[in-house]
Design an enzyme around this catalytic site. Structure first.
Site, mmCIF file in Angstrom:
data_model
loop_
_atom_site.group_PDB
_atom_site.id
_atom_site.type_symbol
_atom_site.label_atom_id
_atom_site.label_comp_id
_atom_site.label_asym_id
_atom_site.label_seq_id
_atom_site.Cartn_x
_atom_site.Cartn_y
_atom_site.Cartn_z
ATOM 1 N N LYS A 181 -0.777 -18.770 -16.326
ATOM 2 C CA LYS A 181 -1.035 -19.930 -17.359
ATOM 3 C C LYS A 181 -2.264 -20.544 -17.066
ATOM 4 C CE LYS A 181 3.963 -20.060 -18.691
ATOM 5 N NZ LYS A 181 5.365 -20.719 -18.567
ATOM 6 N N SER B 292 9.653 -22.413 -21.389
ATOM 7 C CA SER B 292 8.673 -23.267 -20.828
ATOM 8 C C SER B 292 8.010 -24.212 -21.617
ATOM 9 C CB SER B 292 7.678 -22.277 -20.205
ATOM 10 O OG SER B 292 7.103 -21.455 -21.047
#
Length: 781
Positions: free
Chosen positions: A719, A676
């Site tokens: 996140k 990511s």
């Protein structure tokens, strides 16, 4: 000494047994040699010499014997009764009459016994009397007293069943009377010691058996007396294992097993170790709450209120528990029985970083349902027997943790929290995670079988709650059996509410403060959350509040402060010290080549920075910061994309061709991996090579391909919450993660701006600041 006469006598070899002087015995004439020796004895005044043969060797000394009588015995064999007269040393063979073998013999005349021999003879007679009396042969012991000759006393050993033929030959060949007595006396003492030990053991056993029987009869009489007096109350009956089991609502297979073990217990002596094992098993079965269940609280509104009182936030978990209660309440309202047996159980897995309240939520769920709560810690468990129990063949065997949890709960439908299920281990003793497959399968756990009990237990009414920090270490088959509910952490507003409603009051009470002595404003709580903690949960926040309450208690106790003490936002630093966390993104991204990324760790979401630089030298790529293989591949993909699209990105291809690229992810001591960070690395490279710095308010996440496509990632909620905690106001996300934003709390969504990107160019447009009018090429170079 030896006789001066040297007669010749027929020889009879004796292959079994040994004859000593003074012995009278019956000799079966089974061989030609024996019959020939007897016929030859007729010509020598009825005498012949008997020589034993042991281990293939003839003795050097024989016994002159005479025939007392002879005749036939049943079976057609001839036999003779002979008497041993005296020892004789064997000489050579000589011709003789008859069929027998004639040999020269030298009779042994024993010297007169001295005082030592007389003393040994008396002692030997005494030892023999003890041996005979211990064997119930007292009449033979009396006849020993008639023997006066010490030599004859020693030769009585020929009758002893405790001596071997070899030992008797040694007695025969010992011509000195004193030495012979010492020899037989030593052997007799050994025999007597062995008999004494056996008698003592037999006496101890008989005494123990008599004592046990006496205690049994006395206890039966005592019970009968107390029964007649009416003193046998219910408490005494409850102490009896049979009475306790009779009062349990046992399933039919369990009752059959109990009756079988009770019958075995009655047949087993209390001295037998198995008696204790059987009784322990029966007590374990009796301790289980067979047929005992807690009545669920079916008031859905009340249960929801209890959950809200105990925890702020965590709406997903609360909603699932309320659904469970609503189903049971609806079935009860319509007269339907609760679902039981196969497929009836509920297994929920609470997954999230440390400190978000997974364990305490289990207690709250049990309180909302009105059930007992038991916590089973699985962290570090490596033995399968901890789950299924030990088999009864092992010393110290005991049931598994689930059976013990039911016994502790006192009901068959408690809430059992399987804590830290992601930290189970495995070794040569088995895999506990594999043993949990049956426990956590609603289609199987209604017939769970513990190795110790070996009877079926119905666990379908149990509400299992498993907790874990990460799912990567949970085996796939085990994860498939659980309904996963993620707890990704709290927003700053939720943390302030938790501190206000729960943590502050608890820490104040522990510090000895009473209501009204300490007042902390919401602004102060927000300052503590933002400047002194940065976590997904509230564990560090509670520690900081604990520090604050202890310091306030110390000042009040010393008289430096008077209650009430008010702590505002400006007072946090004097009480707790300088802030520990700052908004770093602005400083870090002030220069080109640094981008702010988002990641997920075992402690929740986190912010990471990717730094890029170029060096003179041959082309290549250096990666530092303890990056995993997947993250290294993401860096190579990002560099390849930038090189292949240099012109479109406004990058000088010549700079890349003649330079060495170095990518670094700070916090080098912390391992990092995952795809990511691809868009973050690409943004850092383009920022460096174009001289456009990344805007300090922007964080980003997403996997990148060689064509520049932005692929979806996991852990979006964690996140975004990490970005919000770090002070970022904008987040660039893959477009395909757009629907996942619904999981983000509404307050966070309203406070932040989200850019959904499908291509790296869209990421760069949202993240990079406008190009400066000059200096970009110089920076890139």
């Amino acid at each position: 000494m030896h006789d001066e006469r040297t007669p010749t006598l027929p020889l009879l070899p004796l292959t079994s047994g040994v004859v000593l002087p003074g012995m009278v015995f019956t000799l079966a004439l089974e061989t030609d040699e024996a019959r020939g020796a007897l016929e030859a004895a007729a010509s020598s005044e009825g005498r012949f010499v008997i020589v034993p043969k042991v281990d293939g060797r003839f003795a050097t000394v024989g016994v002159i014997a005479e025939v007392v009588e002879h005749g036939d015995i049943p079976g057609g064999l001839q036999a003779a009764v002979v008497r041993g007269l005296e020892r004789a040393v064997l000489g050579g063979a000589v011709p003789g009459t008859g069929r027998g073998l004639w040999v020269e013999v030298e009779p042994v005349v024993e010297e007169a016994a001295g005082e030592r021999a007389e003393e040994l003879a008396r002692e030997y007679r005494a030892v023999l009397e003890n041996i005979l009396e211990s064997r119930g042969a007292g009449r033979l012991a009396a006849r020993l007293r008639d023997l006066a000759d010490p030599g004859r006393v020693a030769d009585v050993a020929g009758y002893s069943p405790d001596l071997t033929d070899t030992q008797k030959v040694e007695i025969l060949e010992c011509l000195d009377v004193t030495a012979r007595l010492e020899l037989v006396l030593g052997w007799a003492r050994e025999v007597l010691a062995d008999l004494t030990l056996r008698e003592r053991i037999r006496s101890d056993v008989e005494e123990g058996m008599e004592r046990t029987q006496r205690e049994f009869l006395l206890r039966r009489q005592l019970d009968a007396i107390r029964k007649e007096l009416g003193e046998l109350d219910g408490e005494d009956q409850g102490d009896d294992i049979t009475g306790r089991l009779a009062g349990r609502d046992l399933p039919e297979p369990v009752r059959t097993a109990v009756e079988r073990e009770l019958a075995k217990l009655e047949r087993t002596s209390e001295q037998n170790p198995e008696h204790g094992w059987i009784r322990t098993w029966l007590e374990t079965v009796a301790d289980l709450p067979w047929g005992v269940t807690s009545e669920d609280r079916l008031d859905v509104a009340e249960a929801a209120s209890i959950l809200d009182q105990d925890h702020d936030g965590l709406e997903d978990v609360k909603e699932r528990i309320v659904e469970h209660l609503a189903v049971r309440a609806l079935r009860a309202r319509r007269g339907l029985a609760p679902v039981q047996g196969r497929g009836a159980g509920a297994i929920l897995a609470l997954v999230g970083p440390p400190g978000v309240g997974k364990t305490s939520l289990g207690e709250s769920v049990a309180r909302a349902l009105g059930r007992s709560f038991v916590r089973v810690s699985l962290g570090g468990v490596r033995d399968e027997a901890e789950i299924r129990g030990h088999r009864r063949t092992y010393v110290g065997a005991q049931p598994g943790r689930l059976v013990r949890a039911l016994r502790e709960a006192g009901t068959m439908n408690p809430v059992i929290l399987l804590d830290e299920v992601d930290k189970l281990g495995s070794d040569f003793r088995g895999d506990p995670a594999a043993a949990l497959l049956e426990v956590l399968d609603p289609a199987q756990n209604h017939t769970f079988r513990d190795h110790y009990l070996e009877v079926e237990l119905d666990l379908s009414d149990v509400l299992f709650l498993a907790t874990a920090n990460v799912l990567e270490t949970v085996p796939g088959p085990l994860l498939d059996r659980m309904e996963v509910i993620r707890i990704d952490g709290y927003t700053e507003t939720e943390k302030v509410a938790i501190a206000r409603h729960h943590l502050l009051a608890r820490q104040a009470a522990r510090a000895g403060l009473v209501d009204g002595e300490l007042e902390v404003t919401d602004d102060a709580l927000a300052a503590i959350v933002a400047d002194h903690t940065r976590e997904a949960g509230v564990r560090a926040l509670e520690r900081e509040l604990g520090r604050l309450t202890r310091k306030v208690a110390t000042r009040i106790a010393s008289g430096a402060e008077t209650a009430p003490v008010t702590v505002g936002a400006d007072d946090v630093t004097p009480w707790l010290g300088r802030p520990r966390f700052f908004f770093e993104a602005g400083d870090r991204t002030a220069v080109p080549g640094v981008a702010t990324g988002l990641a997920v760790t075992g402690s929740g979401g986190d912010v990471l920075f990717v730094e890029a630089t170029v060096l003179d030298g041959p082309g290549g790529l250096t990666l530092t910061g303890q990056l995993g293989d997947v993250m290294k591949e993401s860096a190579e993909i990002a560099l390849s994309y930038v090189r292949s699209h240099a012109e479109a990105l406004g990058v000088d291809a010549g700079v890349l061709a003649g330079s060495h690229v170095h990518l670094h992810v700070p916090a080098g001591a912390v391992p990092k991996d995952g795809p990511s960070a691809g868009v973050t690395m690409a943004s850092a490279l383009v920022s460096l090579l174009t001289g456009r710095h990344v805007r300090p308010s922007v964080g980003m996440t997403g996997e990148v391909t060689l064509q520049g496509r932005v692929l979806p990632i996991g852990g979006l909620k964690q996140k975004v919450l990490a970005a919000h905690r770090a002070g970022l106001t904008e987040v660039v996300l893959p477009a395909r993660n757009g629907p996942d934003l619904e999981d983000v709390p509404e307050a966070v969504r309203e406070a932040m701006t989200f850019h959904l990107a499908t291509d790296v160019t869209e990421v760069l447009a949202a993240a990079l600041a406008p190009a400066e009018p000059a200096g970009a090429v110089a920076v890139a170079a």
